[in-house]
Design a protein around this motif. Structure first.
Motif, PDB file in Angstrom:
ATOM      1  N   SER B  64       7.453 -11.979 -10.206  1.00  9.60           N
ATOM      2  CA  SER B  64       7.575 -10.564 -10.504  1.00  9.60           C
ATOM      3  C   SER B  64       7.027  -9.735  -9.341  1.00  9.60           C
ATOM      4  CB  SER B  64       6.802 -10.215 -11.770  1.00  9.60           C
ATOM      5  OG  SER B  64       5.412 -10.349 -11.542  1.00  9.60           O
ATOM      6  N   VAL B  65       7.378  -8.473  -9.350  1.00 10.16           N
ATOM      7  CA  VAL B  65       6.906  -7.579  -8.289  1.00 10.16           C
ATOM      8  C   VAL B  65       5.385  -7.562  -8.229  1.00 10.16           C
ATOM      9  CG1 VAL B  65       6.881  -5.191  -7.475  1.00 10.16           C
ATOM     10  CG2 VAL B  65       8.977  -6.151  -8.419  1.00 10.16           C
ATOM     11  N   SER B  66       4.764  -7.493  -9.401  1.00  8.85           N
ATOM     12  CA  SER B  66       3.312  -7.400  -9.392  1.00  8.85           C
ATOM     13  C   SER B  66       2.659  -8.707  -8.957  1.00  8.85           C
ATOM     14  CB  SER B  66       2.781  -6.954 -10.751  1.00  8.85           C
ATOM     15  OG  SER B  66       3.314  -7.733 -11.765  1.00  8.85           O
ATOM     16  N   GLU B  67       3.316  -9.846  -9.246  1.00 15.22           N
ATOM     17  CA  GLU B  67       2.777 -11.111  -8.747  1.00 15.22           C
ATOM     18  C   GLU B  67       2.773 -11.124  -7.222  1.00 15.22           C
ATOM     19  OE1 GLU B  67       3.617 -15.163 -10.698  1.00 15.22           O
ATOM     20  OE2 GLU B  67       5.200 -13.833 -11.417  1.00 15.22           O
ATOM     21  N   ILE B  68       3.897 -10.727  -6.652  1.00 10.05           N
ATOM     22  CA  ILE B  68       3.961 -10.637  -5.190  1.00 10.05           C
ATOM     23  C   ILE B  68       2.878  -9.679  -4.686  1.00 10.05           C
ATOM     24  CG2 ILE B  68       5.397  -9.941  -3.234  1.00 10.05           C
ATOM     25  CD1 ILE B  68       7.857 -10.752  -4.871  1.00 10.05           C
ATOM     26  N   GLY B  69       2.754  -8.560  -5.407  1.00 13.19           N
ATOM     27  CA  GLY B  69       1.766  -7.564  -5.005  1.00 13.19           C
ATOM     28  C   GLY B  69       0.351  -8.108  -5.053  1.00 13.19           C
ATOM     29  N   GLU B  70       0.062  -8.925  -6.044  1.00 10.19           N
ATOM     30  CA  GLU B  70      -1.285  -9.487  -6.159  1.00 10.19           C
ATOM     31  C   GLU B  70      -1.585 -10.412  -4.992  1.00 10.19           C
ATOM     32  OE1 GLU B  70      -1.316  -9.322 -11.023  1.00 10.19           O
ATOM     33  OE2 GLU B  70      -1.467 -11.274 -10.021  1.00 10.19           O
ATOM     34  N   ARG B  71      -0.581 -11.141  -4.581  1.00 12.22           N
ATOM     35  CA  ARG B  71      -0.786 -12.063  -3.471  1.00 12.22           C
ATOM     36  C   ARG B  71      -0.970 -11.323  -2.147  1.00 12.22           C
ATOM     37  NH1 ARG B  71       0.535 -17.294  -3.281  1.00 12.22           N
ATOM     38  NH2 ARG B  71      -0.777 -17.151  -1.463  1.00 12.22           N
ATOM     39  N   LEU B  72      -0.337 -10.178  -2.030  1.00 13.50           N
ATOM     40  CA  LEU B  72      -0.331  -9.465  -0.745  1.00 13.50           C
ATOM     41  C   LEU B  72      -1.178  -8.197  -0.764  1.00 13.50           C
ATOM     42  CD1 LEU B  72       3.466  -9.754   0.222  1.00 13.50           C
ATOM     43  CD2 LEU B  72       1.580 -11.237   0.855  1.00 13.50           C
ATOM     44  N   TRP B  73      -1.839  -7.935  -1.875  1.00 19.34           N
ATOM     45  CA  TRP B  73      -2.650  -6.713  -2.012  1.00 19.34           C
ATOM     46  C   TRP B  73      -1.812  -5.454  -1.781  1.00 19.34           C
ATOM     47  CZ3 TRP B  73      -7.373  -8.189  -3.661  1.00 19.34           C
ATOM     48  CH2 TRP B  73      -7.852  -9.439  -3.256  1.00 19.34           C
ATOM     49  N   LEU B  74      -0.584  -5.513  -2.217  1.00 24.31           N
ATOM     50  CA  LEU B  74       0.293  -4.349  -2.098  1.00 24.31           C
ATOM     51  C   LEU B  74       0.775  -3.931  -3.482  1.00 24.31           C
ATOM     52  CD1 LEU B  74       2.526  -5.541   0.904  1.00 24.31           C
ATOM     53  CD2 LEU B  74       0.662  -3.897   0.992  1.00 24.31           C
ATOM     54  N   ASP B  75       1.018  -2.667  -3.655  1.00 24.31           N
ATOM     55  CA  ASP B  75       1.503  -2.217  -4.955  1.00 24.31           C
ATOM     56  C   ASP B  75       2.995  -1.905  -4.906  1.00 24.31           C
ATOM     57  OD1 ASP B  75       0.235   1.212  -4.856  1.00 24.31           O
ATOM     58  OD2 ASP B  75       1.688   0.116  -3.627  1.00 24.31           O
ATOM     59  N   SER B  76       3.527  -1.529  -6.069  1.00 23.88           N
ATOM     60  CA  SER B  76       4.971  -1.394  -6.177  1.00 23.88           C
ATOM     61  C   SER B  76       5.503  -0.216  -5.369  1.00 23.88           C
ATOM     62  CB  SER B  76       5.394  -1.240  -7.637  1.00 23.88           C
ATOM     63  OG  SER B  76       5.039   0.037  -8.117  1.00 23.88           O
ATOM     64  N   ALA B  77       4.665   0.752  -5.089  1.00 24.96           N
ATOM     65  CA  ALA B  77       5.124   1.873  -4.271  1.00 24.96           C
ATOM     66  C   ALA B  77       5.572   1.385  -2.896  1.00 24.96           C
ATOM     67  CB  ALA B  77       4.014   2.913  -4.113  1.00 24.96           C
ATOM     68  N   THR B  78       4.871   0.371  -2.400  1.00 28.89           N
ATOM     69  CA  THR B  78       5.258  -0.226  -1.123  1.00 28.89           C
ATOM     70  C   THR B  78       6.341  -1.271  -1.326  1.00 28.89           C
ATOM     71  OG1 THR B  78       3.057   0.142  -0.218  1.00 28.89           O
ATOM     72  CG2 THR B  78       4.407  -1.568   0.829  1.00 28.89           C
ATOM     73  N   LEU B  79       6.163  -2.095  -2.349  1.00 28.39           N
ATOM     74  CA  LEU B  79       7.051  -3.248  -2.505  1.00 28.39           C
ATOM     75  C   LEU B  79       8.464  -2.906  -2.954  1.00 28.39           C
ATOM     76  CD1 LEU B  79       4.726  -5.964  -4.024  1.00 28.39           C
ATOM     77  CD2 LEU B  79       5.846  -5.994  -1.794  1.00 28.39           C
ATOM     78  N   THR B  80       8.584  -1.943  -3.853  1.00 27.44           N
ATOM     79  CA  THR B  80       9.914  -1.665  -4.401  1.00 27.44           C
ATOM     80  C   THR B  80      10.934  -1.299  -3.317  1.00 27.44           C
ATOM     81  OG1 THR B  80       9.093  -1.104  -6.592  1.00 27.44           O
ATOM     82  CG2 THR B  80      11.224  -0.183  -5.949  1.00 27.44           C
ATOM     83  N   PRO B  81      10.652  -0.323  -2.485  1.00 30.40           N
ATOM     84  CA  PRO B  81      11.626  -0.037  -1.422  1.00 30.40           C
ATOM     85  C   PRO B  81      11.793  -1.219  -0.468  1.00 30.40           C
ATOM     86  CG  PRO B  81       9.707   1.437  -1.277  1.00 30.40           C
ATOM     87  CD  PRO B  81       9.578   0.691  -2.546  1.00 30.40           C
ATOM     88  N   LEU B  82      10.711  -1.914  -0.205  1.00 26.35           N
ATOM     89  CA  LEU B  82      10.762  -3.053   0.719  1.00 26.35           C
ATOM     90  C   LEU B  82      11.676  -4.144   0.155  1.00 26.35           C
ATOM     91  CD1 LEU B  82       7.668  -4.556   2.486  1.00 26.35           C
ATOM     92  CD2 LEU B  82       9.297  -6.026   1.377  1.00 26.35           C
ATOM     93  N   LEU B  83      11.506  -4.445  -1.118  1.00 25.22           N
ATOM     94  CA  LEU B  83      12.324  -5.474  -1.746  1.00 25.22           C
ATOM     95  C   LEU B  83      13.779  -5.038  -1.861  1.00 25.22           C
ATOM     96  CD1 LEU B  83       9.809  -6.621  -4.503  1.00 25.22           C
ATOM     97  CD2 LEU B  83      10.607  -7.997  -2.570  1.00 25.22           C
ATOM     98  N   LYS B  84      13.955  -3.763  -2.057  1.00 26.64           N
ATOM     99  CA  LYS B  84      15.329  -3.251  -2.121  1.00 26.64           C
ATOM    100  C   LYS B  84      16.050  -3.481  -0.799  1.00 26.64           C
ATOM    101  CE  LYS B  84      15.375   0.337  -5.695  1.00 26.64           C
ATOM    102  NZ  LYS B  84      15.463   1.781  -5.976  1.00 26.64           N
ATOM    103  N   ARG B  85      15.339  -3.250   0.281  1.00 20.20           N
ATOM    104  CA  ARG B  85      15.948  -3.470   1.594  1.00 20.20           C
ATOM    105  C   ARG B  85      16.226  -4.941   1.823  1.00 20.20           C
ATOM    106  NH1 ARG B  85      12.498   0.867   2.971  1.00 20.20           N
ATOM    107  NH2 ARG B  85      10.770  -0.567   3.359  1.00 20.20           N
TER     108      ARG B  85
END
Lengths: 155, 155
Positions: B64-85
């Motif tokens: 999940s997005v938050s699992e990835i975020g937990e591993r990388l100390w990043l939140d969905s504000a950063t991850l969502t656009p990044l994953l979309k790309r």
DNA sequence: TGATATTAAATAGCACGCTATATAAACTGC
DNA sequence: GCAGTTTATATAGCGTGCTATTTAATATCA
């Protein structure tokens, strides 16, 4: 993935793990530091890069954009908008140099000079947040500087 | 400025210098590392944060997005656009989880899985650029991790 | 002296990382 | 069962740092 770990490529896996983790440690620690700085610098209304610029100017007022850039390893693409915002905030003034009109000289405003006083507590707050001793920090700093030099020579 | 160095505040000056330089060392080294990564990852068409995401997924696909975020100390504000790309680039797929529709599961595409092969040389290139020994890197990594933990507990 | 090359800063465009907020889904307690 | 609370993700907006390019000024060379 499992076939990878048991493949003849396995000697590369430790390197892959180690390398990724080191770079990730650098990256994530840098982000964490940025978060602390945002909190500590908020009362001054400064971002960390702006704080860096202020420190450069407190050290010696009136510098060109590229001089500031050389001290901070930043180029004008980053600095120009940043300095413009600082000028808009009343912290600095940017004027064309009469000696060489390609240069823009950056000088502290009275408010910018005065800010050095209220910024005096910043380093203490940061040191506290690191939870390190001055000696430990000094050693880490030296290691990072070696690494930085090596990286800069590699590109 | 000169009056500052000779003022009773002088005990604070070393702290100010040391602190500023350490944080600046971290910041500038991180930027330098980023520059090396941009060069090394260019053939893969990945940015460093994207490479981090790929490494997390290569380690274990479908997160999940938050699992990835937990591993990388990043939140969905950063991850969502990044994953979309990354999805647009054909590296991953993002699908709503049936078990909990608030979650978006991220899975590697065949091309994303295949990329692990060509990414195998990345760590070697980076290690080379650091100019450090594996032992040296390991020690530095440990120190950075201590610092990161302290910083994260301070905010 | 004039043409050419170089330099300093600015601009364009992109990706990222943050705070703040919105939306929908899941959870909790009565 | 339902209202209120919490959670996961997405979006808005901003500042930053990068590569690429442009503009104007300065330096260099024949």
């Amino acid at each position: 993935m499992n076939s990878q770990t048991s493949s003849p490529d396995m000697p590369q896996q430790p390197s892959q793990r180690l390398d990724a983790q080191l770079c990730f440690a650098l990256y994530s620690t840098s982000l964490a530091m940025g978060k602390v700085y945002r909190k500590v610098l908020a009362p001054l209304g400064l971002t960390y890069p702006q704080y860096l610029v202020m420190m450069v100017l407190w050290e010696q007022d009136e510098r060109s954009v590229s001089e500031i850039g050389e001290r901070l390893w930043l180029d004008s693409a980053t600095l120009t908008p940043l300095l413009k915002r600082m000028e808009a905030a009343g912290l600095v003034q940017r004027t064309r140099s009469a000696a060489d009109e390609r240069q823009v000289m950056v000088t502290l405003s009275p408010a910018g000079r005065e800010m050095q006083r209220s910024a005096a507590e910043i380093p203490t707050g940061i040191l506290c947040a690191t939870g390190c001793t001055p000696e430990g920090l000094k050693a880490l700093k030296a290691e990072l500087e070696v690494l930085r030099r090596n990286l800069q020579q590699a590109v």
